[in-house]
Design a protein around this motif. Structure first.
Motif, PDB file in Angstrom:
ATOM      1  N   PRO A 133      26.972 -12.541 -28.944  1.00 10.68           N
ATOM      2  CA  PRO A 133      26.051 -12.127 -30.011  1.00 10.68           C
ATOM      3  C   PRO A 133      25.581 -10.681 -29.889  1.00 10.68           C
ATOM      4  O   PRO A 133      25.165 -10.076 -30.876  1.00 10.68           O
ATOM      5  N   ASP A 134      25.676 -10.104 -28.690  1.00 15.16           N
ATOM      6  CA  ASP A 134      25.200  -8.743 -28.453  1.00 15.16           C
ATOM      7  C   ASP A 134      26.333  -7.756 -28.744  1.00 15.16           C
ATOM      8  O   ASP A 134      27.287  -7.631 -27.965  1.00 15.16           O
ATOM      9  N   ALA A 135      26.246  -7.052 -29.848  1.00 18.98           N
ATOM     10  CA  ALA A 135      27.305  -6.114 -30.230  1.00 18.98           C
ATOM     11  C   ALA A 135      27.457  -4.990 -29.221  1.00 18.98           C
ATOM     12  O   ALA A 135      28.577  -4.536 -28.937  1.00 18.98           O
ATOM     13  N   GLY A 136      26.330  -4.511 -28.661  1.00 19.69           N
ATOM     14  CA  GLY A 136      26.408  -3.443 -27.674  1.00 19.69           C
ATOM     15  C   GLY A 136      27.147  -3.884 -26.427  1.00 19.69           C
ATOM     16  O   GLY A 136      27.937  -3.118 -25.853  1.00 19.69           O
ATOM     17  N   LEU A 137      26.898  -5.109 -25.996  1.00 17.83           N
ATOM     18  CA  LEU A 137      27.584  -5.633 -24.813  1.00 17.83           C
ATOM     19  C   LEU A 137      29.068  -5.817 -25.094  1.00 17.83           C
ATOM     20  O   LEU A 137      29.913  -5.507 -24.250  1.00 17.83           O
TER      21      LEU A 137
ATOM     22  N   LEU B 131      30.650  -2.464 -24.858  1.00 16.70           N
ATOM     23  CA  LEU B 131      30.684  -1.978 -23.483  1.00 16.70           C
ATOM     24  C   LEU B 131      31.838  -2.613 -22.712  1.00 16.70           C
ATOM     25  O   LEU B 131      32.593  -1.926 -22.015  1.00 16.70           O
ATOM     26  N   MET B 132      32.001  -3.916 -22.857  1.00  8.77           N
ATOM     27  CA  MET B 132      33.065  -4.604 -22.125  1.00  8.77           C
ATOM     28  C   MET B 132      34.435  -4.206 -22.651  1.00  8.77           C
ATOM     29  O   MET B 132      35.387  -4.046 -21.872  1.00  8.77           O
ATOM     30  N   GLN B 133      34.560  -4.050 -23.958  1.00  6.52           N
ATOM     31  CA  GLN B 133      35.844  -3.632 -24.516  1.00  6.52           C
ATOM     32  C   GLN B 133      36.198  -2.222 -24.056  1.00  6.52           C
ATOM     33  O   GLN B 133      37.363  -1.920 -23.773  1.00  6.52           O
TER      34      GLN B 133
END
Length: 712
Positions: free
Chosen positions: A219-223, A226-228
């Motif tokens: 649900p966290d777009a920022g996370l 970051l992972m991508q």
């Protein structure tokens, strides 16, 4: 997210000590983390807090409270009863005489021992800071040990996704320990080299519910970004947390996110670099073991569970109630492979698997047990004879061709969970073999009588092996006579088995088992050797010209080394080969006529005669009989029974005798039991016979006595 504060427990029976300590520690922090204070006014109250709140880092403990040594006794209970070796303990006392400092530090596991008057604000902070650092080191060591335990546990169960998940969660917990944060709000994801999306393979805390789901479900777009970014760059990324990259050969990389509020320090960077390098190797080992598991438990062509995998499914899923297992074997599948090709056959198997999955589907489980054998485990209400037959009622589309297939199936109800998976499969296999013979192309339910008969055959085969090894088998000899004169011409050696409790096992029960199991090869050699030795003894006793007829099974006869074994045995026993006759059944020629004819010719060149036993009961034909070049025809006892005082009812005995006369073969009638049968056989032109009218089968000693009486 703010770091969890250090939990400090103040234990003292004086209220002003609590107030003074709290005032001295107000607004102070250690290693960048605040302090959270708890209070206990007795050793017993402190024990209860420590038992329920294992996160206490330091205990500031008074020695003298409800008793002169209450504090010291609490130290013992913390270490021995609670097993808490992490919490650091600082003793303080207003009456140092009750517990001398040197002896106390030597005898108890504590960090420091101070008098209350010496604990100024500065010294209290210094003492507490040293104790907290000691606690952190011990706590990190414990987390490392627990993590290693997880690795060992995972290495013992790396056969499924759960093992990879556990290892990923261990990685997260270890990263937390290195960075000094609580293992919460963390996630680990992997990018596959196939077209499948990047998936979450392990998580702790608020992301746990997303395990095995695509990374895009975060649900966290920022996370997600970051992972991508970490996976795309193949490097660590520190922004709004920390994302660590692990280069793993089986994937495009694995990324682990840790939610930290500050960038890692220089020391942390060195630790993390070494840690990540080792973790990558661990991931590769886990994935390698998963591939090995797939080889052992999955069918490489269809991706279905194989026999090993299906046995696991039975063991894990069967509760016995309402469950049914079906084995489905494609009819004439070998013809598809031979007439078309193996690639087309593989496509047929894929089409069958798809049809079965569409027909039964979850909650049923589908497996491929053999080249053309499938297994289905599912509810008995849907897995029925009709549903299986209906699945094969329509043609299969394979490479734009419509192929009609039939299948033979067996079904077995799982009434309870008492049977092991191997036993269930064995029962189903028994039913399938029976269905292949009696109900080909249909589905048949398993019968308990089939299983009982199969188990009885297995027990009998085991007993037969033991009896042969213990020399409990023996030969009985039934004389063969001239029908006109009654003179003994020879004897047939008959294999017999008598158990230790005196029971006689009929030959038609144990000989087929011996043939199917391969035991007939050594038993047959023993029969030949024993009969030849007995023949040699009879000749030495004064019965020259006596013939010994020895049965040879079709499995024994087809052995490549049969003729050399025959030569060795005859040479060893030193008998006249012209007195040996081998009795063969018609089955030896089926499908092997040229090889059989050549082997019989080789045997006859040695001087040994050959008889065809039970003639007329099998697949014999006149052309086969002429080509085999045998010496004697034995008329089956079933045709002799047709003869009574009114003659040969069926006429078959007369036809066989006439055929033998036409081919210049000697005919011998088996099962002659009456004088009427003997007289009629003589009228028909039969020369020889054996049966109860003349003598029953008898052991070697009785045969010698019987022959002696014949001579007199």
């Amino acid at each position: 997210m703010a770091a969890e504060p250090w939990h400090i427990l103040i234990v003292d029976d004086e209220a002003d000590v609590h107030e003074a300590t709290e005032m001295a520690l107000r607004h102070l922090s250690v290693e960048g983390k605040q302090l959270r204070l708890s209070h206990a006014h007795s050793a017993q109250e402190a024990y209860a807090i420590l038992a329920s709140q294992p996160d206490v880092a330091v205990v500031l403990l008074d020695v003298v409270m409800e008793s002169d040594d209450a504090g010291l006794r609490l130290v013992r209970r913390i270490r021995d009863e609670l097993g808490n070796d992490e919490v650091r303990i600082v003793l303080h006392t207003g009456q140092p005489g009750y517990a001398p400092e040197i002896e106390t530090i030597r005898a108890y596991d504590i960090n420091d021992y101070k008098t209350k008057s010496a604990l100024t604000r500065t010294r209290l902070f210094t003492t507490l800071a040293v104790a907290i650092r000691s606690y952190r080191q011990i706590h990190h060591l414990k987390m490392t040990r627990q993590g290693l335990d997880l690795v060992v546990s995972a290495s013992g169960d790396c056969s499924n996704m759960c093992a990879l998940q556990r290892y990923a969660e261990w990685v997260i917990s270890q990263l937390s320990a290195i960075l000094g944060i609580a293992p919460d709000g963390l996630v680990c994801a992997a990018a596959n080299r196939s077209s499948e999306p990047t998936r979450i393979i392990g998580a702790i805390g608020r992301y746990r519910e997303l395990i095995r789901r695509p990374l895009d479900d975060l649900p966290d777009a920022g996370l997600r970004a970051l992972m991508q970014q970490c996976l795309d760059r193949h490097e660590h990324v520190f922004a709004s947390g920390a994302c660590f990259h692990f280069g793993v050969g089986e994937t495009d990389g694995i990324a682990a996110f840790v939610n930290i509020s500050r960038p890692p320090g220089r020391v942390d960077h060195h630790l993390l670099r070494a840690f990540c390098a080792n973790v990558a190797v661990g991931f590769e080992n886990i994935l390698l073991q998963q591939r090995l598991y797939a080889f052992a438990y999955r069918d490489s062509l269809l991706g279905l569970p194989n026999r090993n995998g299906f046995l696991q499914i039975i063991a894990e899923r069967v509760n016995g109630r309402g469950s049914r297992l079906a084995l489905i074997d494609l009819d004439d599948f070998a013809e598809i492979n031979s007439v078309l090709d193996y690639h087309f056959g593989d496509l047929v198997l894929r089409a069958v698997a798809d049809r079965l999955e569409d027909t039964f589907g979850p909650p049923a489980f589908l497996a491929r047990l053999g080249s053309d054998t499938f297994a289905v485990l599912g509810p008995s209400v849907t897995l029925t004879e009709d549903s299986i037959e209906q699945a094969f009622s329509m043609p299969f589309a394979v490479q734009n061709e419509m192929i009609r297939l039939s299948a033979t199936a067996s079904l077995i109800d799982l009434s309870d969970g008492s049977q092991a998976g191997a036993e269930v499969l064995k029962d189903a296999s028994i039913a399938l073999k029976q269905a292949k013979v009696l109900n080909r192309g249909r589905a048949t339910c398993f019968s308990a009588s089939l299983s009982a008969a199969a188990r009885e055959r297995i027990h009998m085969l085991t007993d037969l092996r033991a009896a042969f090894s213990a020399e409990h088998l023996y030969l009985a000899y039934q004389p063969q006579v001239d029908l006109i004169s009654g003179r003994a011409l020879g004897a047939e050696a008959l294999l017999r088995w008598e158990t230790e409790d005196g029971r006689s096992i009929p030959p038609d029960q144990f000989i087929p088992l011996a043939e199917q199991s391969g035991l007939m090869i050594p038993i047959g050699e023993w029969v030949l050797r024993t009969a030849c030795r007995q023949l040699k003894r009879l000749i030495d006793l004064g019965h020259p010209g006596f013939r010994m007829a020895i049965n040879v099974s079709h499995t024994q006869f087809r052995e490549p080394g049969f003729v050399p074994m025959l030569e060795r045995t005859l040479e060893h026993c030193q008998v006249n080969v012209q007195l040996i006759e081998l009795e063969l059944t018609e089955s030896v020629a089926i499908g092997h006529l040229d090889a059989t004819r050549a082997k019989i010719a080789e045997i006859r060149r040695m001087g040994i005669s050959v008889a065809l036993d039970d003639f007329g009961t099998g697949y014999s034909s006149l052309s086969i009989l002429k080509q085999l070049e045998i010496d004697r025809l034995k008329i089956d006892r079933g045709f002799i029974k047709e003869i009574d005082e009114h003659g040969d009812h069926s006429g078959i005995a007369g036809l066989v005798i006439a055929l033998g006369r036409q081919l210049n073969l000697i005919t011998l009638a088996e099962g002659v039991e009456s004088e009427e049968q003997r007289r009629h056989l003589i009228q028909l032109g039969c020369q020889e016979g054996q049966g109860f009218l003349f003598a029953r089968p008898m052991p070697a000693g009785q045969l010698e006595t019987w022959l002696a009486g014949q001579n007199r």
